[in-house]
Design a protein around this motif. Structure first.
Motif, short mmCIF file in Angstrom:
data_model
loop_
_atom_site.label_atom_id
_atom_site.label_comp_id
_atom_site.label_asym_id
_atom_site.label_seq_id
_atom_site.Cartn_x
_atom_site.Cartn_y
_atom_site.Cartn_z
N MET A 68 22.91 7.40 -12.97
CA MET A 68 24.11 8.57 -13.04
C MET A 68 23.70 9.81 -13.25
N GLN A 69 22.42 9.89 -13.57
CA GLN A 69 21.65 11.24 -14.04
C GLN A 69 22.31 11.95 -15.02
N GLN A 70 22.73 11.01 -16.11
CA GLN A 70 23.40 11.53 -17.23
C GLN A 70 22.63 10.74 -18.69
N PRO A 71 22.67 11.49 -19.93
CA PRO A 71 22.19 10.80 -20.88
C PRO A 71 23.37 9.98 -21.44
N TRP A 72 23.21 8.96 -22.06
CA TRP A 72 24.39 8.01 -22.54
C TRP A 72 25.43 8.76 -23.62
N TYR A 73 25.07 9.83 -24.39
CA TYR A 73 25.88 10.60 -25.16
C TYR A 73 27.01 11.23 -24.33
N LYS A 74 26.44 11.72 -23.10
CA LYS A 74 27.30 12.44 -22.35
C LYS A 74 28.45 11.35 -21.70
N ILE A 75 27.92 10.06 -21.02
CA ILE A 75 28.52 9.02 -20.51
C ILE A 75 29.84 8.66 -21.37
N TRP A 76 29.44 8.58 -22.77
CA TRP A 76 30.15 8.11 -24.01
C TRP A 76 30.92 9.16 -24.44
N GLY A 77 31.02 10.18 -24.01
CA GLY A 77 31.60 11.35 -24.50
C GLY A 77 31.50 11.92 -26.08
N LEU A 78 29.97 11.78 -26.45
CA LEU A 78 29.54 12.12 -27.71
C LEU A 78 29.07 13.40 -27.84
#
Length: 118
Positions: A68-78
């Motif tokens: 997804m080329q995204q860190p998980w904090y962004k995926i989780w909306g943190l």
């Protein structure tokens, strides 16, 4: 996906990993985003091995984040400024590599180093 999992074996856990991976057949999963289904399958293979299952979960989440080329904090909306501090571990290497790794740790407030004890 099994090749990715094989790269993530550590020290004394290598034998556990090899035993576990010999039982894994991920050919029925086309998409690593199927985290719940894959982890349910892993749970059937190794119901008493929480460390192995946690490792697979971490590897899959890392893979999904990379896809997804995204860190998980962004995926989780943190908001990263409101999350717990995490550490960065630097393994023993040449002085040049260690210096480079230290530069890469700028976002981390906690730095660990693995030292070789005799």
């Amino acid at each position: 996906m099994v090749k990715l999992l094989r790269r993530h074996s550590w020290g004394s856990r290598t034998i556990q990993w090899q035993s576990f991976l010999s039982k894994v057949d991920l050919s029925g999963f086309d998409d690593p985003v199927e985290l719940e289904n894959i982890l349910a399958y892993v749970d059937q293979i190794a119901p008493d091995s929480r460390a192995v299952k946690a490792s697979v979960d971490i590897v899959l989440q890392d893979l999904v984040g990379k896809i997804m080329q995204q860190p998980w904090y962004k995926i989780w909306g943190l908001d990263p400024s409101k999350t717990l501090n995490t550490s960065y571990t630097i393994r023993i290497d040449t002085p040049e590599v260690v210096r480079q790794k230290v530069k890469e740790t700028a976002p981390y407030k906690i730095l660990n180093s693995l030292a070789k004890f005799m």
